[in-house]
Write an enzyme that holds these catalytic residues in place. Structure first.
Site, PDB file in Angstrom:
ATOM      1  N   HIS A  62      -0.933   5.111 -50.245  1.00 52.67           N
ATOM      2  CA  HIS A  62      -0.990   4.044 -49.246  1.00 52.67           C
ATOM      3  C   HIS A  62      -2.045   2.994 -49.573  1.00 52.67           C
ATOM      4  O   HIS A  62      -2.077   1.939 -48.958  1.00 52.67           O
ATOM      5  CB  HIS A  62      -1.244   4.648 -47.858  1.00 52.67           C
ATOM      6  CG  HIS A  62      -0.053   5.389 -47.346  1.00 52.67           C
ATOM      7  ND1 HIS A  62       0.854   4.829 -46.464  1.00 52.67           N
ATOM      8  CD2 HIS A  62       0.419   6.623 -47.626  1.00 52.67           C
ATOM      9  CE1 HIS A  62       1.807   5.696 -46.216  1.00 52.67           C
ATOM     10  NE2 HIS A  62       1.573   6.805 -46.910  1.00 52.67           N
ATOM     11  N   ASP A  80      -6.495  -4.536 -49.770  1.00 54.49           N
ATOM     12  CA  ASP A  80      -5.757  -3.707 -48.808  1.00 54.49           C
ATOM     13  C   ASP A  80      -4.453  -3.295 -49.470  1.00 54.49           C
ATOM     14  O   ASP A  80      -3.759  -4.141 -50.058  1.00 54.49           O
ATOM     15  CB  ASP A  80      -5.456  -4.556 -47.562  1.00 54.49           C
ATOM     16  CG  ASP A  80      -5.375  -3.698 -46.299  1.00 54.49           C
ATOM     17  OD1 ASP A  80      -5.123  -2.493 -46.427  1.00 54.49           O
ATOM     18  OD2 ASP A  80      -5.557  -4.248 -45.205  1.00 54.49           O
TER      19      ASP A  80
HETATM   20  C1  GDG Z   1      -3.502   2.260 -44.845  1.00 49.42           C
HETATM   21  C2  GDG Z   1      -3.768   1.213 -45.933  1.00 49.42           C
HETATM   22  C3  GDG Z   1      -1.473   0.293 -45.582  1.00 49.42           C
HETATM   23  C4  GDG Z   1      -4.654  -0.834 -35.272  1.00 49.42           C
HETATM   24  N1  GDG Z   1      -5.343  -0.968 -34.124  1.00 49.42           N
HETATM   25  C5  GDG Z   1      -4.623  -0.374 -33.185  1.00 49.42           C
HETATM   26  C6  GDG Z   1      -3.452   0.107 -33.741  1.00 49.42           C
HETATM   27  N2  GDG Z   1      -3.509  -0.189 -35.031  1.00 49.42           N
HETATM   28  C7  GDG Z   1      -2.443   0.096 -35.977  1.00 49.42           C
HETATM   29  C8  GDG Z   1      -1.790  -1.173 -36.451  1.00 49.42           C
HETATM   30  C9  GDG Z   1      -1.235  -0.762 -37.799  1.00 49.42           C
HETATM   31  C10 GDG Z   1      -2.200   0.331 -38.247  1.00 49.42           C
HETATM   32  O1  GDG Z   1      -2.993   0.693 -37.135  1.00 49.42           O
HETATM   33  C11 GDG Z   1      -3.152  -0.180 -39.320  1.00 49.42           C
HETATM   34  O2  GDG Z   1      -2.476  -0.233 -40.504  1.00 49.42           O
HETATM   35  P1  GDG Z   1      -2.943  -1.118 -41.728  1.00 49.42           P
HETATM   36  O3  GDG Z   1      -1.824  -1.203 -42.675  1.00 49.42           O
HETATM   37  O4  GDG Z   1      -3.342  -2.446 -41.234  1.00 49.42           O
HETATM   38  O5  GDG Z   1      -4.246  -0.445 -42.365  1.00 49.42           O
HETATM   39  P2  GDG Z   1      -4.846   1.052 -42.679  1.00 49.42           P
HETATM   40  O6  GDG Z   1      -5.123   1.802 -41.450  1.00 49.42           O
HETATM   41  O7  GDG Z   1      -6.032   0.805 -43.538  1.00 49.42           O
HETATM   42  O8  GDG Z   1      -3.719   1.823 -43.493  1.00 49.42           O
HETATM   43  C12 GDG Z   1      -2.960  -0.039 -45.676  1.00 49.42           C
HETATM   44  C13 GDG Z   1      -1.247   1.446 -44.604  1.00 49.42           C
HETATM   45  O9  GDG Z   1      -2.070   2.561 -44.906  1.00 49.42           O
HETATM   46  C14 GDG Z   1       0.203   1.905 -44.615  1.00 49.42           C
HETATM   47  O10 GDG Z   1       0.589   2.289 -45.889  1.00 49.42           O
HETATM   48  O11 GDG Z   1      -0.774  -0.839 -45.108  1.00 49.42           O
HETATM   49  O12 GDG Z   1      -3.162  -0.974 -46.697  1.00 49.42           O
HETATM   50  O13 GDG Z   1      -5.169   0.898 -45.997  1.00 49.42           O
HETATM   51  O14 GDG Z   1       0.033  -0.222 -37.646  1.00 49.42           O
HETATM   52  O15 GDG Z   1      -0.826  -1.549 -35.522  1.00 49.42           O
HETATM   53  N3  GDG Z   1      -2.501   0.736 -33.038  1.00 49.42           N
HETATM   54  C15 GDG Z   1      -2.709   0.887 -31.725  1.00 49.42           C
HETATM   55  N4  GDG Z   1      -3.840   0.469 -31.126  1.00 49.42           N
HETATM   56  C16 GDG Z   1      -4.803  -0.157 -31.811  1.00 49.42           C
HETATM   57  O16 GDG Z   1      -5.829  -0.548 -31.230  1.00 49.42           O
HETATM   58  N5  GDG Z   1      -1.771   1.510 -31.009  1.00 49.42           N
END
Ligand code: GDG
Length: 735
Positions: A159, A366
């Protein structure tokens, strides 16, 4: 019915106070549900063993939601999760070497945790099942599973980014980690760049060559693929349809009181570039005093990894800077930056995306970034809908798909501040136009589509059984040899050594025969009517030292000299051979040595070999191609053959090749059946012999690389099993 197991560090569950368990949605869990995939999960339930009061009850309640827990004690969690995975590996995967902490005490816990995962998975799976492993916490797991006797399809999805090999090689356990991953049938990355870096790491760290889509291994191929993860389109779609959404939207509209909402959502992680974003916000506010009261920056930073020092420090730094900006640019009743250090329910998040005039996704690096995709998807056109524009870091994997965003370099705060201004003044029409260009694609490539594609590719990987490379004809071949020998007719085996009877190793001098090999060949060579010849590129003294048995014919230097069975000394296979050509090619080969650090020459009686095994692999290969093209000109009228083998270029007298030597022995021995086995280009001359039809000549290519003239393939173990089988039938396998 074959099943799919999903293995990840954390499980999509919540343990309630009464000890019952509920499945949570979001992330992978909803991706699979959306794809209609009913998978069983294996993972860590989030509490240390010390806090599990009734393990049987916990297991039973998790079993009800199809979850098998890996129970880890506090010390293991500390070393494996907070330590090795999050304080060493995570920063390295994100190019942040200066943040990586190296504590030798952590890795043993990482290994121990991976072993605990392997035990749990192996207790759950049956032959034919698929296991899909997620992320950097479990790099060792594929190989651990592969070592079991279960026939599984094993896949891994990373990821995060996979960094340049120059960064990755800083990891002290880099060999073990890469070997761990090579246990897979399929490895997936978000972008082609990550895949490219992975290939370069396995080449430079392990010396393993690969193609874009696969790594050829002796036992089985490892497929590589690019699978950009999608967001939970179904979940956000439903959230925006929920009964309470209008109320939420209205409440926030009122709170905004005509101000533009610039939204950020991320885990509070140093990879997400929050300090740099704050710097750009500060610059924007200082350069545009007129906008200070007309915009509010809402930064939702979900608490993350609070047990790691780096994260505690970051939280303090960010809070201090937010206070400083508000102190400098706020007014009575208005703070331009709102820092919300908590998480929000998904419908609330969907409402904020729908309202935001801009979403600032500016990570320093990222893997993908789902927030960017969720924001675009929550922009539904229609009455009362608010348009918005995405400001996106070009260093997020998502930037490759979302090219209609305002792309910024997050380190360049001047450029980011300029993008904030551009977003602030952008017309509604332009915002919708940009959104439309991206949204259709995101809907098609959501998380459910991602999971379906990945698992579809995994199911297409062949199931490898332990004996799969053991050609099905081998047992019949053993019968053939045995019955011909029983009828007192001669038979023959022509066996190459390196890469055929013995695996390749970095230093050729280390490739000595294993303890079973000499007794095995010695026993076989004592069987009447069975001739055995070792046909090698090695010099005669090496062969004689390791295979002193006189019944074995030794053919050295690719067919230049031989020691015939039961003869005392060495002879030239073809009598005297002219080697004057050496003077003409030597300068060119010496020049290659000078130009290619790590390469060297080996001069044999009938050939000269340029070795580049210890040179930089890509540079060595490039120089080899250059040398081959120069040799084509220089050797056009010389009695030599040039060949490009495994990390070598060899110029050899034309008459001298393994095929010619084998042909001479075949003439002498006149066997009713003969088998020739070899692994590289020089062995092709044995495979491509033009023989009379009555000779039953079986040719076996060892390994999967290169096109071959041989009529069947196996690997080193497959050939060894054949020889051992033959030995058992002919001698009883005993000295
Ligand atoms: C890793 C990789 C890759 C965030 N705040 C809240 C909330 N979120 C959810 C978002 C999104 C998820 O968390 C965050 O996903 P990201 O992709 O932005 O980043 P990472 O957590 O670092 O994830 C990344 C991912 O894996 C998938 O492969 O994209 O690059 O680092 O879905 O919506 N959800 C809720 N409340 C929040 O306050 N419910």
């Amino acid at each position: 019915m074959n099943r799919t197991l999903l293995v990840s560090n954390r499980l999509p569950i919540r343990i309630e106070e009464d000890g019952s368990t509920v499945r949570t949605t979001g992330g992978l869990a909803s991706a699979l549900a959306g794809a209609g995939i009913d998978a069983q999960w294996v993972g860590w339930p989030g509490i240390p063993a010390e806090e599990v009061t009734d393990e049987a009850k916990l297991r039973a309640s998790l079993a009800e939601v199809d979850v098998a827990p890996v129970i880890l004690d506090e010390e293991t969690i500390d070393g494996y999760y907070h330590g090795y995975a999050n304080s060493t590996v995570w920063p390295i995967l994100h190019y942040m070497l200066e943040r990586a902490r190296f504590d030798p005490a952590w890795y043993p816990f990482y290994r121990r945790a991976n072993e605990a995962f392997a035990e749990t998975v192996l207790a759950e799976v049956e032959n034919g099942d698929s296991v899909w492993i997620h992320d950097y916490h479990l790099f060792l797991l594929p190989e651990l599973l592969r070592q079991s006797d279960k026939q599984l399809r094993i896949a891994f999805f990373l990821h995060t980014p996979f960094p340049s090999s120059e960064i990755f090689r800083a990891l002290p356990e880099r060999h073990a980690i890469l070997r761990g991953l090579l246990g897979c049938d399929l490895i997936g990355f978000h972008t082609y760049n990550y895949l490219r870096h992975f290939r370069s790491a396995i080449l430079r760290v392990l010396g393993v060559e690969s193609e874009v889509e696969s790594i050829r291994r002796e036992q089985r191929d490892v497929s590589l693929g690019v699978y950009p993860i999608g967001h939970d389109a179904k979940g956000f779609g439903e959230a925006l349809q929920s009964a309470s959404i209008h109320e939420t939207l209205e409440k926030h509209q009122q709170e905004l009181a005509g101000k533009q909402l610039f939204l950020s959502v991320e885990r509070l992680d140093y990879t997400k570039g929050i300090p740099q974003k704050l710097e750009a916000i500060r610059l924007f506010l200082s350069e545009h005093p007129e906008e200070r009261s007309r915009v509010v920056f809402v930064i939702i930073a979900v608490p993350s990894r609070g047990d790691v020092d780096e994260y505690r420090q970051l939280t303090e730094d960010v809070q201090r800077e937010v206070g400083a900006i508000n102190g400098a640019y706020g007014g009575v009743g208005h703070a331009p930056v709102q820092f919300l250090h908590r998480s929000f329910p998904q419908p609330e998040l969907a409402a904020l995306y729908a309202l935001a005039d801009a979403c600032l996704v500016t990570p320093l690096v990222d893997g993908m970034n789902l927030v960017a995709k969720e924001f675009i998807d929550c922009k539904h056109e229609g009455e009362g809908a608010r348009p918005g524009v995405l400001v996106l870091s070009e260093f997020a994997g998502a930037a490759q798909e979302l090219s209609h965003a305002l792309l910024v370099n997050p380190y360049d705060v001047v450029e980011t501040a300029r993008a904030l201004k551009e977003a602030f003044v952008m017309s509604a029409d332009e915002k919708w136009e940009r959104t439309r260009a991206m949204r259709a694609r995101l809907q098609r490539t959501d998380s459910a589509a991602w999971a379906t594609t990945f698992l579809g590719d995994l199911k297409r990987q062949p199931l490898i059984s332990e004996d799969a490379n053991d050609s099905p004809q081998f047992p019949r071949l053993t019968d053939r040899f045995t019955s011909i020998i029983a009828s007192r007719k001669p038979t023959a085996l022509f066996l190459d050594y390196d890469g055929t009877l013995r695996e390749f190793v970095a230093k050729p001098e280390d490739a000595v025969p294993d303890p079973d090999l000499c007794p095995l060949l010695t026993r076989l060579s004592s069987v009447p009517y069975l001739h055995i010849a070792l046909v090698s590129g090695r010099p005669l003294d090496f062969l004689e030292a390791h295979f002193p048995e006189k019944h074995i014919t030794l053919v050295a230097e690719h067919g230049y000299r031989w020691r015939r069975a039961d003869a005392d000394g060495w002879d030239l296979v073809h009598g005297h051979i002219d080697t004057d050509w050496k003077d003409e090619v030597m300068p060119l080969l010496e020049q290659s040595v000078d130009l290619t650090p790590g390469s060297h020459l080996e001069e044999k009686q009938s050939s000269i070999v340029w070795h580049y095994r210890r040179a930089d692999p890509e540079f060595g290969l490039w120089r080899a191609h250059g040398l081959l093209s120069e040799l084509t000109d220089v050797t056009a009228s010389l009695p030599v053959a040039v060949h490009h083998g495994k990390k070598i270029v060899e110029v050899a007298s034309q008459l001298v090749n393994k095929g010619q030597a084998v042909k001479a022995l075949l003439n002498d021995w006149a066997p009713a059946i003969a088998l020739a086995a070899g692994d590289d280009q020089t062995d092709e001359t044995m495979f491509a012999l033009d023989l009379p039809e009555h000779v039953e000549y079986v040719t076996v290519k060892v390994g999967t690389d290169l096109a071959t003239h041989a009529d069947r393939r196996t690997d080193i173990n497959g050939l060894r099993r054949f020889l051992v089988g033959l030995d058992e039938r002919l001698t009883g396998g005993k000295d």
